[in-house]
Design an enzyme around this catalytic site. Structure first.
Site, PDB file in Angstrom:
ATOM      1  N   PHE A 113       5.676 -11.383  -4.770  1.00 29.25           N
ATOM      2  CA  PHE A 113       4.996 -10.276  -5.072  1.00 29.25           C
ATOM      3  C   PHE A 113       5.276  -9.741  -6.392  1.00 29.25           C
ATOM      4  O   PHE A 113       6.552  -9.474  -6.964  1.00 29.25           O
ATOM      5  CB  PHE A 113       5.788  -8.929  -4.407  1.00 29.25           C
ATOM      6  N   GLN A 233       0.410   5.862 -10.426  1.00 33.33           N
ATOM      7  CA  GLN A 233       0.495   4.575 -10.702  1.00 33.33           C
ATOM      8  C   GLN A 233      -1.107   4.132 -10.160  1.00 33.33           C
ATOM      9  O   GLN A 233      -1.210   4.838  -9.452  1.00 33.33           O
ATOM     10  CB  GLN A 233       1.196   3.291  -9.262  1.00 33.33           C
ATOM     11  N   HIS A 235      -3.579   1.254  -9.072  1.00 37.44           N
ATOM     12  CA  HIS A 235      -3.447  -0.207  -8.540  1.00 37.44           C
ATOM     13  C   HIS A 235      -4.986  -0.557  -8.698  1.00 37.44           C
ATOM     14  O   HIS A 235      -6.153  -0.457  -9.067  1.00 37.44           O
ATOM     15  CB  HIS A 235      -4.079  -0.123  -6.882  1.00 37.44           C
ATOM     16  N   LEU A 245      -8.038  -0.450  -1.250  1.00 36.92           N
ATOM     17  CA  LEU A 245      -7.030  -0.545  -1.791  1.00 36.92           C
ATOM     18  C   LEU A 245      -6.936  -2.256  -1.153  1.00 36.92           C
ATOM     19  O   LEU A 245      -7.412  -2.793  -0.029  1.00 36.92           O
ATOM     20  CB  LEU A 245      -5.256  -1.229  -1.106  1.00 36.92           C
ATOM     21  N   GLU A 248      -1.720  -5.876  -2.652  1.00 38.30           N
ATOM     22  CA  GLU A 248      -1.213  -7.782  -4.073  1.00 38.30           C
ATOM     23  C   GLU A 248      -1.791  -7.980  -3.053  1.00 38.30           C
ATOM     24  O   GLU A 248      -0.906  -9.278  -3.896  1.00 38.30           O
ATOM     25  CB  GLU A 248      -0.123  -6.622  -4.712  1.00 38.30           C
ATOM     26  N   ARG A 281       1.669  -3.879 -11.833  1.00 38.10           N
ATOM     27  CA  ARG A 281       0.600  -3.136 -11.645  1.00 38.10           C
ATOM     28  C   ARG A 281      -0.222  -2.889 -12.846  1.00 38.10           C
ATOM     29  O   ARG A 281      -1.454  -2.676 -13.534  1.00 38.10           O
ATOM     30  CB  ARG A 281       0.745  -2.084 -10.951  1.00 38.10           C
ATOM     31  N   HIS A 346      -3.253   5.526  -6.871  1.00 38.37           N
ATOM     32  CA  HIS A 346      -2.747   5.321  -5.943  1.00 38.37           C
ATOM     33  C   HIS A 346      -1.172   5.376  -5.782  1.00 38.37           C
ATOM     34  O   HIS A 346      -0.546   5.670  -4.271  1.00 38.37           O
ATOM     35  CB  HIS A 346      -2.328   3.098  -6.582  1.00 38.37           C
ATOM     36  N   ARG A 381       6.371   2.022 -10.506  1.00 38.46           N
ATOM     37  CA  ARG A 381       6.650   1.274  -8.778  1.00 38.46           C
ATOM     38  C   ARG A 381       6.557   0.075  -8.600  1.00 38.46           C
ATOM     39  O   ARG A 381       4.970  -0.693  -8.892  1.00 38.46           O
ATOM     40  CB  ARG A 381       6.148   2.030  -7.631  1.00 38.46           C
TER      41      ARG A 381
END
Ligand SMILES: Cc1cc2nc3c(=O)[nH]c(=O)nc-3n(C[C@H](O)[C@H](O)[C@H](O)COP(=O)(O)OP(=O)(O)OC[C@H]3O[C@@H](n4cnc5c(N)ncnc54)[C@H](O)[C@@H]3O)c2cc1C
Ligand code: SF4
Ligand code: FES
Lengths: 608, 264
Positions: A113, A233, A235, A245, A248, A281, A346, A381
């Site tokens: 990730f 955040q 995304h 969404l 990721e 991100r 997000h 994050r």
């Protein structure tokens, strides 16, 4: 009036985990949730859960990645508690039957990730959150924990001491959505706010309609500081038409981003020469918007994400639901063509200020999950770090509220007379002004039952006023006003003038809110009433986010300022706190804690 | 009160007047009912006209009708992406999720009603208690015979077994299947497809152990369980998660028969 030892507000991942922990510690616990638990937004999480499970990985590496990802605005005690406990909590879910994806040998699979130095993201297809939420809810059923579903909590019943640090929370008031009755819920041990995110402050968000930040706003209004709220955040891969969404995980598995010139811009334009699509991100979101602004986007402003080269078999094994999402919500078949994507709101890194046990400065009041800021995610994050946070800190808050003795916390909370306060000029009057709808702490010196009675009476009055008032506006207009200005000025790119405009617009919205009346006269399932109350929360939170953004003249993580494009560690390695002070928002700061018992984290440049 | 509404009122004739919509709008005929508001105590349909746009879903249309035209129009929704299961509705005579249904796939006018076979609380909101009760009745939680191997060690599960239970774990508790099932409607004792599928999810999980498996099979095949199913496939047809419900029910019937044989 209902009474329990521990009341958990919210039935998402954090709330369910907190309830189970409180019950295991011997408390009589109940969950009060405006949605039936399985409707909570945790169910929408796709990508996965980080935990150092394999040999070759370590909790220390997870902590270090988290600190770096956070752009060093996180508190080391929280980060280390998190990284140490995540493996056990993830395994706990497995023991409760969560259907994780598996390797050939039958152990749980992990995948790479963004921002992680090791592939430590466990997952269940691309519908991790769904399985997580259902697994936890199953355990709640097994244990017979009481759930008051479709009860909308509107106010915390808190004693009225002048200093928030001296206040105590004895319960909440809630609107029974089915009947419209306002009821009191008393907690003899503690109230845990697990009410989730605040995506509805923006008009393009991956968040559910229910994510109106209620817990944050309620805690704020009874005197708990909100921390690092400017850290929102965005995304990088949301579908342009709906905000749905695209996980990721697609980039984790090797998905590629392209601009309209066919360039794999993350590499070819040097945004992240090493990590490319797997950079954090914030980095990817800015890169996409730069591409779009410089004319290398597609259509009305998006780039493309291609995963066709992964092959149908791998896609259907690991990312199957993405195919469905793109087909249903965007009309694109990602097995045949690249998906359009753009950044969308997000996640709220900030939230209710808590220590590493989930306590706030008000006795008997706790928070966990996205509603809380234990200071784990800092300015950014990492993907896959929110879900483990729910159970690590949800469990901690649950145990604590149930009365389990814990060591003194390393993280300080609450308004501190000694910390530097910011006396600054704002472009407009902020906070309640003369708002009649203000929600303040209730009666001093009252015993808990009477205190709750007062809170219920005040709330009944508020509802009555909203239902019978003669104002000529609806909440929709006001909420849209806020969402539009936030999207225009407090988005991925921010600059001073825009932020000031946003504060003025929010102040106008606050004024307009004074004239809002509910059109639907019915008590039965009155969503018009519910949304009107939620809108008040949206206004308060938008204001705090914007105040923090304006007051932070640097760029860090998700917070990027046009006039101040560098990170300024000497001055700004500190948390923004905003305190309501009975309607007069006040800004103050606390240094970020970079040392733990074993390590001091040295800020380094975040290059990927 | 809500319970007094006959579910069949949800098949009322539409309002008499159906004014010709302007060319570019889409007509929605929406079920209205509120036990408290005089003009709505009698269930009826109301017409709304919304401006369609590309990619518009039924949920988008409902939101527009509510936000722009009548704030009292009431329905549940949250995620807008097919995962929370709160907006299962009866749309043009079929159970579907509002957020997952594109309006241009439907014939107009679009008729939107609450899920049949549930008491109506208000407008499109139904009381789901009975559905949740059935879900709870199947002991819907993982319950293995043995304790876990260690605090940091998983119970291994083969990829094949994970694959075998995969579809059954996708249920979002929307209630579409049970609402579509005429047997579940007629006898409120029948567990119904969603609850049976939930039981199947654990029954088929290799990690639970033989004793539990046998008990689950018993529970799911008792009088109110799988044998009531008449293989009409309506549940499988409407399930927005594409769970092969009827197949799972059939599998349980086969296994129950085999298990019985063992005793003779
Ligand atoms: C689309 C999407 C994908 C994501 N994917 C990932 C991922 O792959 N990995 C990861 O780590 N993180 C992911 N995240 C982030 C993560 O899922 C969330 O941060 C997390 O699920 C929040 O959980 P929660 O329990 O705090 O809140 P929620 O699940 O939102 O639950 C909030 C609960 O509070 C209740 N509630 C709210 N207000 C009130 C009120 N006033 N009264 C009563 N009840 C109330 C609601 O009913 C609900 O039950 C994702 C987020 C989104 C939006
Ligand atoms: S089985 Fe399908 S239709 Fe039935 S409740 Fe679950 S998701 Fe809905
Ligand atoms: S709104 Fe969540 S499933 Fe449709």
């Amino acid at each position: 009036m209902y009474e329990h030892d521990v009341l958990v507000i919210g039935g998402g991942g954090a709330g369910l985990r907190a309830a189970i922990a409180a019950q295991e510690a011997g408390a009589d616990v109940a969950i009060v949730s405006k949605l039936h638990p399985v409707r909570s937004h945790t169910g929408a999480a796709e990508g996965g859960i980080n935990a150092a499970l394999q040999s070759g990985d370590s909790w220390e590496a997870h902590a270090k990645d988290t600190m770096k990802g956070a752009d060093y605005l996180a508190d080391a005690p929280a980060v280390e508690t998190f990284a140490r406990r995540a493996p056990k909590e993830v395994m706990q879910l497995e023991h409760w039957g969560m259907p994780f994806s598996r390797d050939e040998d039958g152990t749980v699979s992990q995948r790479p990730f963004g921002g992680l130095s090791f592939p430590r993201t466990t997952y269940a297809g691309a519908e991790t959150g769904h399985h997580l939420l259902h697994t936890l809810y199953e355990q709640v059923i097994k244990r017979g924990i009481t759930v008051y579903e479709e009860y909308f909590v509107t106010r915390l019943a808190v004693t009225d001491e002048p200093d928030p640090n001296d206040r105590t929370c004895h319960g909440v008031t809630a609107l029974d959505l089915k009947t419209g009755a306002v009821e009191g819920f008393r907690a003899t041990g503690g109230v845990i706010l697990a009410t989730g995110g605040l995506g509805q402050v923006y008009d393009h968000t991956t968040n559910a309609v229910a994510n109106t930040g209620d817990g944050m706003a309620m805690a704020y209004r009874v005197g708990v500081p909100l921390e690092d709220m400017e850290m929102i955040q965005f995304h990088p891969t949301t579908l342009p038409s709906t905000g749905v969404l695209i996980t990721e995980g697609v980039r984790g598995e090797g998905g590629r981003l392209f601009n309209s010139e066919g360039e794999r811009f993350m590499f070819e334009r040097g945004y992240a020469a090493d990590e490319g699509e797997l950079a954090s991100r914030d980095v990817v979101s800015r890169a996409e918007l730069t591409e779009i602004q410089e004319g290398r986007g597609f259509g009305d402003g998006h780039v493309k994400l291609d995963m066709r080269h992964l092959g149908e078999e791998r896609i259907m094994d690991r990312l199957e639901n993405i195919v469905g999402l793109a087909r249903h919500f965007e009309g694109v078949d990602p097995l045949e063509e690249p998906m359009p994507v753009k950044p969308g709101q997000h996640y709220a890194m900030g939230g209710i200020e808590t220590d590493e046990y989930g306590s706030t400065c008000i006795e008997g009041l706790y928070a966990a999950g996205e509603a809380a800021c234990v200071s784990l995610h800092g300015a950014n994050r990492l993907g896959g770090n929110a879900l483990p946070e729910l159970f690590v800190f949800g469990a901690e808050a649950g145990r604590h509220a149930a009365g389990v003795d814990l060591d003194p916390p390393a993280i300080e909370v609450g308004p501190d007379p000694d910390v530097a306060r910011e006396d600054r000029e704002w472009p407009t009057e902020l906070g309640a002004g003369g708002a009649e709808t203000d929600v303040v702490p209730d009666g001093r010196d009252l015993e808990p039952g009477a205190l709750l009675g007062e809170a219920v009476a005040a709330e009944r009055e508020r509802v009555e006023e909203l239902l019978t008032g003669d104002g000529d506006r609806g909440h929709v207009e006001v909420r849209e006003q806020v969402q539009e200005t936030m999207t225009a000025h407090v988005n991925v790119f921010r600059e001073g003038e825009g932020l000031e405009t946003a504060l003025e617009d929010i102040s106008d919205a606050r004024e307009a809110y004074e004239d809002v009346t509910v059109t639907d006269p019915s008590r039965t399932f009155n969503t018009d009433l519910q949304q009107t109350i939620e809108t008040r929360n949206v206004i308060d939170l938008a204001e705090v986010i914007t105040m923090g953004a304006l007051a932070r003249p640097e760029s860090r993580g998700a917070h990027w300022r046009a006039e101040h494009q560098t990170r300024r560690d000497e001055e700004w390695l500190r948390h923004t706190l905003v305190n309501w002070r009975d309607g007069d928002p006040e800004l103050f700061y606390r240094p970020a804690i970079l040392e733990s018992e074993s390590v001091t984290y040295e800020p380094e440049e975040r290059s990927y | 009160m809500a319970e007094s509404v006959d579910p069949d009122t949800s098949r009322l004739k539409g309002s008499e007047t159906q004014p010709q919509a302007e060319d570019e709008t889409v007509e929605l005929q929406i079920f209205r009912y509120d036990p408290e508001v005089e003009s709505k105590t009698e269930a009826h349909f109301e017409d709304f006209h919304v401006q369609p746009h590309e990619g518009m879903t039924v949920l988008d249309a409902l939101i527009e009708a509510r936000d722009e035209q009548d704030p009292s129009l009431t329905f549940r929704h949250s995620c807008r992406q097919g995962v929370c299961g709160s907006d299962a509705l009866f749309i043009n005579g079929k159970q579907r999720l509002g957020c997952k249904t594109q309006i241009d796939e439907l014939s107009t006018p679009i008729r939107i009603e609450p899920l049949p076979h549930h008491p109506v609380v208000k407008d499109l909101v139904v009381d789901m208690d009975d559905f949740y009760e059935r879900m709870r009745a199947v002991e819907p939680y993982f319950d293995p015979d043995d304790p876990p191997p260690g605090e940091l060690e998983e119970r291994k599960q083969s990829r094949e077994n994970r694959e075998a239970i995969k579809l059954s774990t996708r249920c979002i508790w929307c209630g579409a299947c049970t609402s579509s099932c005429s047997i579940a409607a007629d006898e409120d004792v029948y567990l119904g497809p969603a609850a049976i599928n939930k039981g199947y999810r654990f029954y088929a999980d290799e990690r639970e152990g033989e004793d539990r498996k046998a008990k689950r099979l018993e529970l799911l095949t008792e009088t109110d369980g799988v044998w009531r199913c008449q293989t009409q496939f309506s549940c499988t047809t409407v399930c927005p998660q594409e769970i092969p419900l009827t197949e799972h029910i059939q599998q349980l019937k086969r296994d129950a028969t085999k298990a019985d044989l063992k005793f003779w």
